[in-house]
Motif scaffolding. Sequence first.
Motif, PDB file in Angstrom:
ATOM      1  N   MET A   1       0.844  -1.185   0.000  1.00 35.52           N
ATOM      2  CA  MET A   1       0.000   0.000   0.000  1.00 35.52           C
ATOM      3  C   MET A   1       0.887   1.247   0.000  1.00 35.52           C
ATOM      4  N   GLU A   2       0.606   2.169  -0.926  1.00 38.53           N
ATOM      5  CA  GLU A   2       1.406   3.384  -1.037  1.00 38.53           C
ATOM      6  C   GLU A   2       1.170   4.289   0.166  1.00 38.53           C
ATOM      7  N   LYS A   3       2.257   4.797   0.747  1.00 43.66           N
ATOM      8  CA  LYS A   3       2.173   5.655   1.917  1.00 43.66           C
ATOM      9  C   LYS A   3       2.805   7.010   1.616  1.00 43.66           C
ATOM     10  N   ASN A   4       2.332   8.023   2.315  1.00 43.14           N
ATOM     11  CA  ASN A   4       2.880   9.361   2.177  1.00 43.14           C
ATOM     12  C   ASN A   4       3.704   9.685   3.418  1.00 43.14           C
ATOM     13  N   PHE A   5       5.001   9.963   3.236  1.00 43.68           N
ATOM     14  CA  PHE A   5       5.897  10.289   4.344  1.00 43.68           C
ATOM     15  C   PHE A   5       6.479  11.697   4.191  1.00 43.68           C
ATOM     16  N   THR A   6       5.781  12.555   3.480  1.00 42.56           N
ATOM     17  CA  THR A   6       6.279  13.899   3.192  1.00 42.56           C
ATOM     18  C   THR A   6       5.715  14.910   4.180  1.00 42.56           C
ATOM     19  N   PHE A   7       6.601  15.697   4.802  1.00 35.95           N
ATOM     20  CA  PHE A   7       6.164  16.786   5.677  1.00 35.95           C
ATOM     21  C   PHE A   7       7.271  17.805   5.813  1.00 35.95           C
ATOM     22  N   ASP A   8       6.916  19.012   6.163  1.00 35.28           N
ATOM     23  CA  ASP A   8       7.876  20.072   6.454  1.00 35.28           C
ATOM     24  C   ASP A   8       7.128  21.176   7.190  1.00 35.28           C
ATOM     25  N   GLY A   9       7.485  21.415   8.432  1.00 28.59           N
ATOM     26  CA  GLY A   9       6.868  22.476   9.223  1.00 28.59           C
ATOM     27  C   GLY A   9       5.621  22.063   9.970  1.00 28.59           C
ATOM     28  N   SER A  10       4.943  21.051   9.484  1.00 33.72           N
ATOM     29  CA  SER A  10       3.768  20.487  10.150  1.00 33.72           C
ATOM     30  C   SER A  10       3.587  19.082   9.597  1.00 33.72           C
ATOM     31  N   MET A  11       2.691  18.337  10.206  1.00 36.60           N
ATOM     32  CA  MET A  11       2.448  16.965   9.749  1.00 36.60           C
ATOM     33  C   MET A  11       0.949  16.700   9.718  1.00 36.60           C
ATOM     34  N   SER A  12       0.463  16.237   8.584  1.00 41.25           N
ATOM     35  CA  SER A  12      -0.955  15.917   8.452  1.00 41.25           C
ATOM     36  C   SER A  12      -1.277  14.629   9.186  1.00 41.25           C
ATOM     37  N   ARG A  13      -2.541  14.422   9.486  1.00 38.52           N
ATOM     38  CA  ARG A  13      -2.999  13.187  10.145  1.00 38.52           C
ATOM     39  C   ARG A  13      -2.659  11.969   9.282  1.00 38.52           C
ATOM     40  N   ASP A  14      -2.767  12.115   7.967  1.00 36.79           N
ATOM     41  CA  ASP A  14      -2.463  11.014   7.056  1.00 36.79           C
ATOM     42  C   ASP A  14      -0.996  10.619   7.138  1.00 36.79           C
ATOM     43  N   VAL A  15      -0.118  11.609   7.141  1.00 33.58           N
ATOM     44  CA  VAL A  15       1.316  11.316   7.227  1.00 33.58           C
ATOM     45  C   VAL A  15       1.660  10.740   8.600  1.00 33.58           C
ATOM     46  N   LEU A  16       1.056  11.266   9.657  1.00 33.00           N
ATOM     47  CA  LEU A  16       1.277  10.722  10.992  1.00 33.00           C
ATOM     48  C   LEU A  16       0.919   9.239  11.031  1.00 33.00           C
ATOM     49  N   ASN A  17      -0.233   8.884  10.522  1.00 32.05           N
ATOM     50  CA  ASN A  17      -0.633   7.471  10.522  1.00 32.05           C
ATOM     51  C   ASN A  17       0.277   6.630   9.633  1.00 32.05           C
ATOM     52  N   GLU A 363      11.708 -10.616   8.193  1.00 35.91           N
ATOM     53  CA  GLU A 363      10.846 -10.789   7.022  1.00 35.91           C
ATOM     54  C   GLU A 363       9.370 -10.793   7.408  1.00 35.91           C
ATOM     55  N   THR A 364       9.059 -11.276   8.597  1.00 37.00           N
ATOM     56  CA  THR A 364       7.670 -11.220   9.065  1.00 37.00           C
ATOM     57  C   THR A 364       7.227  -9.772   9.242  1.00 37.00           C
ATOM     58  N   ILE A 365       8.079  -8.958   9.843  1.00 35.63           N
ATOM     59  CA  ILE A 365       7.744  -7.543  10.020  1.00 35.63           C
ATOM     60  C   ILE A 365       7.614  -6.861   8.673  1.00 35.63           C
ATOM     61  N   LYS A 366       8.483  -7.202   7.744  1.00 32.86           N
ATOM     62  CA  LYS A 366       8.423  -6.640   6.393  1.00 32.86           C
ATOM     63  C   LYS A 366       7.079  -6.954   5.747  1.00 32.86           C
ATOM     64  N   SER A 367       6.617  -8.180   5.878  1.00 35.17           N
ATOM     65  CA  SER A 367       5.342  -8.565   5.253  1.00 35.17           C
ATOM     66  C   SER A 367       4.158  -7.868   5.923  1.00 35.17           C
ATOM     67  N   ILE A 368       4.246  -7.659   7.227  1.00 34.25           N
ATOM     68  CA  ILE A 368       3.175  -6.927   7.947  1.00 34.25           C
ATOM     69  C   ILE A 368       3.131  -5.485   7.475  1.00 34.25           C
ATOM     70  N   PHE A 369       4.290  -4.846   7.391  1.00 32.48           N
ATOM     71  CA  PHE A 369       4.321  -3.452   6.920  1.00 32.48           C
ATOM     72  C   PHE A 369       3.800  -3.343   5.484  1.00 32.48           C
ATOM     73  N   ALA A 370       4.078  -4.341   4.665  1.00 29.84           N
ATOM     74  CA  ALA A 370       3.660  -4.289   3.265  1.00 29.84           C
ATOM     75  C   ALA A 370       2.146  -4.308   3.111  1.00 29.84           C
ATOM     76  N   ARG A 371       1.463  -4.867   4.104  1.00 30.91           N
ATOM     77  CA  ARG A 371      -0.007  -4.942   4.001  1.00 30.91           C
ATOM     78  C   ARG A 371      -0.705  -3.998   4.977  1.00 30.91           C
ATOM     79  N   SER A 372       0.065  -3.135   5.642  1.00 34.49           N
ATOM     80  CA  SER A 372      -0.536  -2.209   6.609  1.00 34.49           C
ATOM     81  C   SER A 372      -1.236  -1.053   5.900  1.00 34.49           C
TER      82      SER A 372
END
Length: 372
Positions: A1-17, A363-372
């Motif tokens: 699942m594509e995630k957004n990790f972009t922020f500068d000066g503030s952080m949106s709820r989406d990026v926080l999650n 690898e288990t953690i990797k697979s969990i993150f991939a489907r989070s």
Amino acid sequence: MEKNFTFDGSMSRDVLNSYLSRAVTHIGLGYDNTVYSDTFEDDIRMLKNEGAKFIGRAAFVWAESVPDPEHFAFAKKRFAYAHKIDPEFIFQACVFECIYRPFVEATLIPAYVFEEFGLPAENRCFSFDAMKLDTKPDDYWGMSETGVPDITRLEAQMWFFYRAAEYIRAGCEAIHLGQVCMIGEYDTDFSCWRSVIERIRRFGAIHARRHYVLIDAHTLGWLRQEETMFDYNAFPIRLKEVIDRPMECICEENYLDSMFNEKDGLCRPFIVEFDNFGCAEHQGQPYLHSHFAWGYDEISWFYQQDDDYRRMFLNYIHDWVRVRYPEGWVQMPSRRCLSGVGAKFYCANTRSNACPHGCSDEETIKSIFARS
């Protein structure tokens, strides 16, 4: 699942999650007390491979430590290396509820700290007695000359601001403030904590890598209002023993003081972590209604499971939380202190020559993150 990790000066709820959904607990990247990870390059390889983005407890001091100039310089060098591998990493530092007289009284107060608090600069170190909470003895943490800071005291406010500021200078973009209710025993209206946190945020807006610093603490019940001094909540899991299945545990809503209830779990984003706090006298025995899991803290209990059970449990707890709490996340164990099990650390690294003591949960953690 594509995630957004972009922020500068503030952080949106989406990026926080997005960041909390890729959170791990990994100590030893800094010079924690007098210990650091001797598998650092493999640690960074693992974190990148997993897709981890929020690296919790990456630097801290509990009691005795190397001198601060060495402590912060070491962390800065390592975080700079890691940010070349992944500039989106957030490293979290901790300013905890433990103070140790010899360390406190050997730590020089920089001029900028006096200036921040409107005081004339002095050539002196911090004072243990001037910041200590008077309701706790001088061996509160099981070691002589240890205590709890009192956030209503100016000296303690300067201590928390100083340590957070130096971690920000070293490259940290998140600060964990420990058991804030204990430290704030006399701060009944939270005014002192709010003032300190506002100072840290102002400093971070200027000096942090992306001009924003995430701030959290063990704050169960504090984030039920939208207006809050913290960005999210964090708390131990609070595992429940399965009495007729030795050494097995489950999660259960409304068990003890866990985050897993409607008031706390549904109000704001949160993470739960595999906590470490020692072991009990009844190791290997169930004792419901205690914070221990079969006589162990949560990470020491987890470490003792066989490979299949550990990996099953990581998937189980991730799925159990995600089904119930839209903004609830499990901070995956990565490197953490152990108690009473004959080993010093749990390491999730794939076992190899680079990390011969790894538990191969990577690898288990990797697979969990991939489907989070």
